[in-house]
Design an enzyme around this catalytic site. Structure first.
Site, PDB file in Angstrom:
ATOM      1  N   GLU A 164       3.534 -26.709  17.203  1.00 37.56           N
ATOM      2  CA  GLU A 164       3.424 -26.100  16.018  1.00 37.56           C
ATOM      3  C   GLU A 164       4.338 -26.553  15.143  1.00 37.56           C
ATOM      4  OE1 GLU A 164       1.506 -21.754  16.513  1.00 37.56           O
ATOM      5  OE2 GLU A 164       2.858 -22.256  18.230  1.00 37.56           O
ATOM      6  N   HIS A 172     -15.382 -34.819  16.422  1.00 38.50           N
ATOM      7  CA  HIS A 172     -15.794 -33.875  15.496  1.00 38.50           C
ATOM      8  C   HIS A 172     -15.398 -32.586  16.579  1.00 38.50           C
ATOM      9  CE1 HIS A 172     -18.247 -36.187  13.177  1.00 38.50           C
ATOM     10  NE2 HIS A 172     -18.566 -36.873  14.178  1.00 38.50           N
ATOM     11  N   LYS A 174       2.063 -14.011  26.440  1.00 40.67           N
ATOM     12  CA  LYS A 174       1.977 -15.066  25.618  1.00 40.67           C
ATOM     13  C   LYS A 174       3.031 -16.244  26.106  1.00 40.67           C
ATOM     14  CE  LYS A 174      -0.270 -15.688  22.298  1.00 40.67           C
ATOM     15  NZ  LYS A 174      -0.319 -15.015  21.022  1.00 40.67           N
ATOM     16  N   SER A 204       6.157 -13.986  23.214  1.00 37.86           N
ATOM     17  CA  SER A 204       5.873 -13.122  22.052  1.00 37.86           C
ATOM     18  C   SER A 204       6.748 -11.879  22.180  1.00 37.86           C
ATOM     19  CB  SER A 204       4.217 -12.719  22.147  1.00 37.86           C
ATOM     20  OG  SER A 204       4.060 -11.615  21.443  1.00 37.86           O
TER      21      SER A 204
END
Ligand code: ARG
Length: 454
Positions: free
Chosen positions: A287, A153, A280, A274
């Site tokens: 992804e 979980h 970043k 970024s």
């Protein structure tokens, strides 16, 4: 190719609508191999001479060389890869070329080409999946001492070796390899000789063709052979599972690379920055892989849907098999290659892992086991430790910071040795059952995979 019964030219609109050469040109190598094998059967049946066969073989080889060199002119008006190659052959060698399609239809020809193409693909996928497994095993072996919290979980559950977590994916990719190999068995059957639907009055030696193309078996029903693509569905299903496994691994990588977790450091070469935020460092490989998995699942559903309403036997709908098949293969091929390369340059962060795994709550279940080993029924022990956890909440402390008196107030069974349970290393040592992450087991599994993967 069918001008005999037609009085009008095909509409330009239909030509554009029905062409498949823009994507099925990729089958050229297999189309040529199939035609060369078919010509052996034509010669054996006395339908072409040895000289004609030689012209066919040489002509097709020359065309193949031009396709390979990128100089071959594909023509949309010739619709697909089969007619492009055959028309060009006949243009070059005349009647011998015009004899090639004897006792053959594009229906059995395209079934053959796809099977040959997918058979090669299975072998390539096996190599790519193996490489993926190697990169996971290597990463685990480089950080074999590192322990992390395992999660259910997405809540901290119990400690596991980082390597144990990675080896879980190695097992998944092994089953993917098995599934690809299993699909390959049903792909590896020769459909040629089935004609359009009912074979031909001209009987060719199909077993000769099978031997030429290295097929261990030939299809036994001509209608089945031209009408089903279940073998392609099976491979797409196997690829959908590869995609799902890659997507779940991606999710772990994304979490682990986040500032909150920091278990994993990805190299600059496999992350992006970024355009706005200078700090970043984004895990785009993971992804994109998670994102592309949707397409690969969609391709499976797409092919199933194409097939489900089709009457026997070949229907033009089946031309729609190729784009989902090619797309899933291309997507998974690239995803596996990029992912494996990224993992080879990835590093665990033992400091962050050690800080996370120092959470004594990860050992709450071990404390319940302590009571079980002293005769308390597990359900009761679970409740006692639950109350210890609640007490920690009240006292704003950890399980390691409760006193012996605290523990004994919950159960008289607790003795001073309860605190010995609260060491991660000791907890790991105790997890000796087959498949559990004791240090010995994890080392043995790493060694097993290293030797199995070479
Ligand atoms: N391009 C077609 C396909 O991919 C080849 C078979 C066409 N056969 C036919 N009878 N139109 O399915």
């Amino acid at each position: 190719m069918w001008k005999g019964r037609f009085q009008q030219e095909t509409s330009a609109l239909l030509q554009q609508y029905s062409e498949s050469i823009s994507f099925d040109w990729r089958l050229w190598r297999h189309d040529i191999a199939g035609s060369i094998a078919h010509s052996a059967a034509l010669q054996k049946a006395g339908l072409i001479t040895a000289e004609e066969r030689a012209k066919i073989v040489d002509g097709l080889s020359a065309i193949g060389a031009e396709i390979e060199a990128g100089t071959f002119q594909w023509k949309t008006e010739l619709e697909d890869v089969h007619m492009n190659i055959e028309a060009e052959l006949t243009k070059r060698i005349g009647d011998a070329g015009a004899k090639l399609h004897t006792a053959r239809s594009r229906n059995d020809q395209v079934a053959l080409d796809i099977r040959l193409f997918l058979r090669d693909t299975c072998d390539e996928l096996d190599a790519l999946l193996t490489e993926m497994q190697r990169s996971l095993v290597d990463l685990g072996a480089r950080y074999r001492e590192v322990i992390i919290p395992g999660y259910t979980h997405l809540q901290r559950a119990q400690p596991v070796y980082f390597a144990h977590h990675l080896l879980a994916y190695v097992e998944m990719f092994q089953r993917d390899r098995d599934r690809v190999q299993d699909a390959r068995k049903r792909i590896n059957v020769l459909p040629l000789g089935s004609g359009a639907i009912a074979g031909s009055t001209i009987v060719l030696d199909r077993e000769l063709v099978a031997r030429e193309l290295n097929f261990p078996a030939v299809t036994q029903n001509s209608m089945d052979a031209v009408s089903d693509r279940d073998f392609a569905v099976e491979l797409l299903a196997a690829l959908a599972l590869v995609a799902v496994h890659l997507s779940r691994l991606s999710e772990d990588v994304i979490l682990w690379a986040s500032s909150e977790f920091q278990y994993l450091k990805l190299s600059d070469a496999f992350t992006t920055g970024s355009s706005l935020m200078p700090q970043k460092k984004n895990p785009d490989v993971a992804e994109l892989t998670r994102g592309k998995s949707g397409r690969v699942i969609g391709n499976l559903v797409s092919l199933l849907t194409t097939l489900k309403g089709l009457p026997m036997t070949y229907n033009r709908d089946m031309q729609e098999d190729k784009e989902p098949v090619f797309d899933s293969i291309d997507t998974i091929r690239t995803a596996l290659a990029v992912f494996a390369a990224m993992l080879r340059e990835a590093h665990a962060n033992p400091v962050a892992c050690a800080a996370a795994v120092a959470d004594p709550m990860l050992l709450a279940t071990d404390l319940a086991d302590y009571l079980v080993n002293r005769g308390i029924p597990f359900r009761k022990a679970h409740e006692v430790i639950g109350r210890a956890v609640a007490l920690c909440g009240e006292k704003k402390c950890e399980l390691t910071q409760l006193t012996l008196a605290d523990y004994q107030s919950l159960s008289p069974v607790f003795q001073a040795d309860v605190f010995e349970m609260l060491h991660v290393q000791k907890s790991m040592e105790a997890r000796k059952a087959i498949g559990a992450p004791s240090p010995q087991n994890v080392a043995a599994q790493l060694a097993r995979w290293q030797s199995a993967l070479g």
